[in-house]
Every structure is written in C-alpha cells, then in structure tokens.
Design an enzyme around this catalytic site. Structure first.
Site, PDB file in Angstrom:
ATOM      1  N   SER A  97       0.847  -1.205   0.000  1.00 54.72           N
ATOM      2  CA  SER A  97       0.000   0.000   0.000  1.00 54.72           C
ATOM      3  C   SER A  97       0.878   1.249   0.000  1.00 54.72           C
ATOM      4  O   SER A  97       2.042   1.193   0.384  1.00 54.72           O
ATOM      5  CB  SER A  97      -0.868   0.017   1.254  1.00 54.72           C
ATOM      6  OG  SER A  97      -1.529  -1.216   1.395  1.00 54.72           O
ATOM      7  N   GLY A  98       0.261   2.353  -0.413  1.00 51.51           N
ATOM      8  CA  GLY A  98       0.973   3.625  -0.372  1.00 51.51           C
ATOM      9  C   GLY A  98       1.254   4.178  -1.755  1.00 51.51           C
ATOM     10  O   GLY A  98       0.882   3.589  -2.775  1.00 51.51           O
ATOM     11  N   ASP A 120       6.249  -3.805  -1.257  1.00 47.92           N
ATOM     12  CA  ASP A 120       5.537  -2.823  -0.450  1.00 47.92           C
ATOM     13  C   ASP A 120       6.438  -1.613  -0.198  1.00 47.92           C
ATOM     14  O   ASP A 120       7.664  -1.701  -0.327  1.00 47.92           O
ATOM     15  CB  ASP A 120       5.135  -3.474   0.899  1.00 47.92           C
ATOM     16  CG  ASP A 120       3.953  -2.790   1.549  1.00 47.92           C
ATOM     17  OD1 ASP A 120       3.603  -1.664   1.159  1.00 47.92           O
ATOM     18  OD2 ASP A 120       3.373  -3.399   2.475  1.00 47.92           O
ATOM     19  N   GLY A 121       5.819  -0.512   0.168  1.00 49.31           N
ATOM     20  CA  GLY A 121       6.572   0.683   0.542  1.00 49.31           C
ATOM     21  C   GLY A 121       6.951   0.635   2.011  1.00 49.31           C
ATOM     22  O   GLY A 121       6.646  -0.333   2.714  1.00 49.31           O
ATOM     23  N   LYS A 135       6.240   1.061   9.192  1.00 47.35           N
ATOM     24  CA  LYS A 135       5.176   1.108   8.197  1.00 47.35           C
ATOM     25  C   LYS A 135       3.876   1.573   8.873  1.00 47.35           C
ATOM     26  O   LYS A 135       3.767   1.560  10.070  1.00 47.35           O
ATOM     27  CB  LYS A 135       4.979  -0.260   7.546  1.00 47.35           C
ATOM     28  CG  LYS A 135       6.168  -0.627   6.641  1.00 47.35           C
ATOM     29  CD  LYS A 135       5.989  -1.925   5.896  1.00 47.35           C
ATOM     30  CE  LYS A 135       4.738  -2.045   5.105  1.00 47.35           C
ATOM     31  NZ  LYS A 135       4.501  -0.955   4.130  1.00 47.35           N
ATOM     32  N   GLY A 136       2.944   2.019   8.052  1.00 46.30           N
ATOM     33  CA  GLY A 136       1.663   2.453   8.608  1.00 46.30           C
ATOM     34  C   GLY A 136       1.468   3.951   8.606  1.00 46.30           C
ATOM     35  O   GLY A 136       0.462   4.444   9.115  1.00 46.30           O
ATOM     36  N   GLY A 137       2.419   4.670   8.003  1.00 47.00           N
ATOM     37  CA  GLY A 137       2.272   6.129   7.916  1.00 47.00           C
ATOM     38  C   GLY A 137       1.001   6.524   7.176  1.00 47.00           C
ATOM     39  O   GLY A 137       0.419   7.573   7.427  1.00 47.00           O
ATOM     40  N   GLU A 149      -0.936  -5.485   5.730  1.00 45.72           N
ATOM     41  CA  GLU A 149       0.408  -5.543   5.135  1.00 45.72           C
ATOM     42  C   GLU A 149       1.261  -6.577   5.863  1.00 45.72           C
ATOM     43  O   GLU A 149       1.985  -7.352   5.246  1.00 45.72           O
ATOM     44  CB  GLU A 149       1.089  -4.178   5.236  1.00 45.72           C
ATOM     45  CG  GLU A 149       0.516  -3.125   4.311  1.00 45.72           C
ATOM     46  CD  GLU A 149       1.295  -1.825   4.381  1.00 45.72           C
ATOM     47  OE1 GLU A 149       2.020  -1.599   5.366  1.00 45.72           O
ATOM     48  OE2 GLU A 149       1.167  -1.025   3.437  1.00 45.72           O
TER      49      GLU A 149
HETATM   50  O1  LIG Z   1       0.365   2.896   5.672  1.00 41.36           O
HETATM   51  C1  LIG Z   1       0.962   2.866   4.644  1.00 41.36           C
HETATM   52  C2  LIG Z   1       1.957   1.870   4.248  1.00 41.36           C
HETATM   53  O2  LIG Z   1       2.628   1.221   5.271  1.00 41.36           O
HETATM   54  C3  LIG Z   1       2.924   2.437   3.205  1.00 41.36           C
HETATM   55  O3  LIG Z   1       3.531   1.339   2.586  1.00 41.36           O
HETATM   56  C4  LIG Z   1       3.992   3.352   3.779  1.00 41.36           C
HETATM   57  O4  LIG Z   1       3.391   4.402   4.504  1.00 41.36           O
HETATM   58  C5  LIG Z   1       4.856   3.971   2.671  1.00 41.36           C
HETATM   59  O5  LIG Z   1       4.050   4.704   1.822  1.00 41.36           O
HETATM   60  P1  LIG Z   1       4.609   5.609   0.635  1.00 41.36           P
HETATM   61  O6  LIG Z   1       5.076   4.706  -0.441  1.00 41.36           O
HETATM   62  O7  LIG Z   1       3.442   6.447   0.228  1.00 41.36           O
HETATM   63  O8  LIG Z   1       5.707   6.460   1.220  1.00 41.36           O
END
Ligand SMILES: O=C[C@H](O)[C@H](O)[C@H](O)COP(=O)(O)O
Length: 234
Positions: A29-30, A85-86, A98-100, A107
């Site tokens: 996600s993200g 995943d991000g 993770k979880g921002g 996840e």
């Molecule tokens: O809650 C979101 C997930 O853990 C995302 O994988 C994480 O926040 C990174 O997201 P981004 O790719 O938008 O920086």
C-alpha cells in the site's frame, strides 16, 4: 529527478527483478506501490504474464481492479511468492516503520505469508537508525475502546509520547480498513531492541498490530535523486 521519479525507478526495478510468470504477488500500500502495480500491468500486457495479486489494503485492491489484474485472497492463495511494499523508514538492519498511511495490519499479514518481502522507496526513507528521518513515530493499530490505556502503557514501558491519529477529511480519529484506530508513538530512544519492543507492545490487550516490521524484509530498493537505485539486503 523528483521524489516521484525516485519512487518510480525503485518500483520498476523491484517488479522487473522479482515478479515471475505463474506467481502470486502481494500488493503493498501507499504512493510508491502505485508505480509497482503500473509496471506489473505493463508486464502482464506485454509478456502475457499470469500473476495473481493479493492486496494489503482497500487501496491496493482498488489498484489491482483499476489495472484489470487478477485479484486473489489469502483464502485461496495462502502462500505468496513475493510481496512488494513501501515503507516509511528502513534502518541499517532492515527493520521497517510502516503504517504512515494507515495500512499496517493487512500488510504484515500478507508479508508474513510471503516467501520474500521487498521494499520500494525513495532515498528519504533510507536511515541508519529508526527515527533519523521519519519523525512521525511508530504507528500502532488498536481496538478503539482501548486507545487510552494502551497509550499510557506504551509511555510507561518505553517513554516518549503517543498521539491518537486524527483524520484530515473527517472530524475525529483515522479509522483503518479494519475499523480500528491508529496511535503514533513518538519514541525518543533510538537504540531500543525493536524485536523486543514489537513483541512487548503486541502483548498489550487491545493492540492489533504495530508498524514495526522486524526481520520480515529481505531486500530494499531506494530510488536516488540521480535516477539510479541503491539496493540493501538483509
Ligand atoms: O500505511 C501505509 C503503508 O505502510 C505504506 O507502505 C507506507 O506508509 C509507505 O508509503 P509511501 O510509499 O506512500 O511512502
């Protein structure tokens, strides 16, 4: 090169190196994962790949559907070949925050069912110690009725401060895909044993999951401002 382009090069590299024909793919996600799904859709089209995609969030499911990819679930695909995943931050030991973006429970479940978990990120996520660069703390998904006692217990155990995450386009707290709240633990000690911290917080009644991913990720790709990609392995 923009931050978005840095995310894209990391995502494309990971999908090109790890996604195989006749495989089951965990979709993280993200914002960075958006590029991974885009690249997978291109490869499915041009190489006629057969890939079943298991989502880690409502957003991931929507991405899979938008690109007409094959949607799977853990009931029918309990083993996943690779999840991409991000992350909000990756430390030198490959421990992740993770979880921002509010996604962490599904996840972690999907990552735990995966033969490999690969992280894709831009260069701002690459840290020596957790907290060096990501300043919003460690997300903890909690059952709503227990958020105050959990907050107090985390502070008593490990110090720092804990905030209930507020929604932006809604009055009140963020509600996760699973109907829970998110606490953000603003830790002050960067030298904690994250494995121990993760296990201890998880034992607090009402905690559903933490955004600490310890010993789960085998490889991280960090897109750089110059357009190259730096790799780190566990
Ligand atoms: O809650 C979101 C997930 O853990 C995302 O994988 C994480 O926040 C990174 O997201 P981004 O790719 O938008 O920086």
């Amino acid at each position: 090169m923009s931050l978005e382009q840095a995310k894209q090069v990391a995502a494309y590299r990971a999908v090109d190196e790890y996604v195989m024909n006749n495989s089951v793919f965990g979709v993280g996600s993200g914002s960075t994962v958006v590029y991974a799904v885009q690249r997978l859709a291109e490869r499915v089209e041009t190489e006629n790949l057969k890939v079943t995609c298991v989502p880690t969030s409502f957003q991931a499911k929507q991405l899979i559907l938008k690109h007409n990819l094959t949607l799977g679930e853990l009931d029918t695909n309990p083993r996943i070949d690779v999840t991409i995943d991000g992350a909000d931050e990756v430390d030198a030991n490959m421990t992740l925050i993770k979880g921002g973006g509010g996604c962490l429970l599904q996840e972690k479940i999907v990552a735990s069912c995966s033969n490999k978990m690969i992280v894709i990120a831009d260069y701002t996520k690459d840290s020596s110690k957790l907290g060096d660069r990501y300043k919003k703390g460690i997300p903890i998904e909690v059952v709503p009725m227990a958020y105050v006692p959990i907050k107090n217990k985390v502070i008593a155990l490990f110090g720092g401060d804990v905030k209930l995450r507020s929604a932006i386009a809604k009055a009140g707290p963020v509600v996760t895909d699973n109907g829970n709240f998110i606490l953000d633990w603003l830790f002050t000690n960067q030298d904690l044993d994250w494995d121990d911290v993760n296990k201890t917080i998880k034992m607090i009644p009402g905690v559903v999951e933490t955004g600490l991913f310890v010993k789960m990720c085998q490889k991280a790709y960090f897109g750089q401002p110059e357009g190259n990609v730096i790799e780190r392995s566990a």
